[in-house]
Design a protein around this motif. Structure first.
Motif, PDB file in Angstrom:
ATOM      1  N   ASN A 173       0.844  -1.192   0.000  1.00  0.00           N
ATOM      2  CA  ASN A 173       0.000   0.000   0.000  1.00  0.00           C
ATOM      3  C   ASN A 173       0.880   1.243   0.000  1.00  0.00           C
ATOM      4  OD1 ASN A 173      -2.615  -1.281   0.175  1.00  0.00           O
ATOM      5  ND2 ASN A 173      -2.013  -1.881   2.230  1.00  0.00           N
ATOM      6  N   VAL A 174       0.401   2.279  -0.666  1.00  0.00           N
ATOM      7  CA  VAL A 174       1.133   3.533  -0.795  1.00  0.00           C
ATOM      8  C   VAL A 174       0.361   4.626  -0.078  1.00  0.00           C
ATOM      9  CG1 VAL A 174       2.149   5.165  -2.422  1.00  0.00           C
ATOM     10  CG2 VAL A 174       1.911   2.775  -3.067  1.00  0.00           C
ATOM     11  N   GLY A 175       1.020   5.308   0.864  1.00  0.00           N
ATOM     12  CA  GLY A 175       0.402   6.429   1.563  1.00  0.00           C
ATOM     13  C   GLY A 175       0.733   7.727   0.852  1.00  0.00           C
ATOM     14  N   LEU A 176      -0.308   8.493   0.480  1.00  0.00           N
ATOM     15  CA  LEU A 176      -0.123   9.747  -0.255  1.00  0.00           C
ATOM     16  C   LEU A 176      -0.569  10.930   0.590  1.00  0.00           C
ATOM     17  CD1 LEU A 176      -1.586   8.717  -3.734  1.00  0.00           C
ATOM     18  CD2 LEU A 176       0.813   8.835  -3.084  1.00  0.00           C
ATOM     19  N   ASN A 177       0.141  12.048   0.433  1.00  0.00           N
ATOM     20  CA  ASN A 177      -0.213  13.310   1.082  1.00  0.00           C
ATOM     21  C   ASN A 177      -0.426  14.328  -0.021  1.00  0.00           C
ATOM     22  OD1 ASN A 177      -0.282  15.783   2.374  1.00  0.00           O
ATOM     23  ND2 ASN A 177       1.309  15.258   3.830  1.00  0.00           N
ATOM     24  N   ILE A 229      -0.951  11.106   6.252  1.00  0.00           N
ATOM     25  CA  ILE A 229      -1.409  10.386   5.063  1.00  0.00           C
ATOM     26  C   ILE A 229      -2.855  10.766   4.782  1.00  0.00           C
ATOM     27  CG2 ILE A 229      -1.872   8.111   4.098  1.00  0.00           C
ATOM     28  CD1 ILE A 229       0.469   7.110   5.821  1.00  0.00           C
ATOM     29  N   ASP A 230      -3.108  11.314   3.601  1.00  0.00           N
ATOM     30  CA  ASP A 230      -4.460  11.710   3.217  1.00  0.00           C
ATOM     31  C   ASP A 230      -5.232  10.556   2.593  1.00  0.00           C
ATOM     32  OD1 ASP A 230      -4.103  14.322   4.112  1.00  0.00           O
ATOM     33  OD2 ASP A 230      -3.237  14.942   2.202  1.00  0.00           O
ATOM     34  N   CYS A 231      -4.548   9.713   1.834  1.00  0.00           N
ATOM     35  CA  CYS A 231      -5.212   8.548   1.249  1.00  0.00           C
ATOM     36  C   CYS A 231      -4.182   7.440   1.049  1.00  0.00           C
ATOM     37  CB  CYS A 231      -5.899   8.895  -0.069  1.00  0.00           C
ATOM     38  SG  CYS A 231      -4.779   9.293  -1.407  1.00  0.00           S
TER      39      CYS A 231
END
Length: 124
Positions: A56-60, A70-72
């Motif tokens: 899984n990749v945490g994006l801001n 982490i926003d999504c």
């Protein structure tokens, strides 16, 4: 008696395994459908779901701040399918403590700044 052909005899808990990811942490990516939507990769998280490894990749979405919120979170497959590196150059806030110094230019810049402060610069 242990059979050497059994897979459990080859088990090594200290074995190192490398995992390939498409972009490094800190990379700014844009949506392929909408290049105005930008995000920074904050983390990669490896989990096991249904006996299958999932990354899984945490994006801001606030790319100009250095925060780790982490926003999504999406999968690597979604990242490769829907996101790409931007075609344009993105310049954020330049911190004088951490920004890149160019050899030769930095010395010239520092000398010019000192001359301006002391008023010894020659007017041509």
């Amino acid at each position: 008696m242990i059979n050497s052909r059994d897979s459990y005899t080859n088990f090594n808990p200290n074995k190192k395994k490398s995992i390939d990811v498409p972009y490094e942490i800190g990379t700014i990516v844009e949506l392929k459908d909408n290049p105005d939507v930008l995000a920074r990769i904050i983390q990669y998280r490896i989990t096991v779901e249904h006996l299958r490894q999932v990354i899984n990749v945490g994006l801001n979405t606030n790319i100009y701040e250095n925060e780790d919120k982490i926003d999504c979170e999406i999968t690597v497959e979604e990242l490769e399918e829907k996101w790409k590196k931007p075609d344009r150059i993105i310049v954020g806030k330049l911190d004088p403590e951490t920004f890149l110094r160019i050899p030769g230019f930095s010395e010239h810049f520092e000398r010019e700044k000192k001359l301006e402060l002391t008023g010894k610069r020659k007017n041509k």
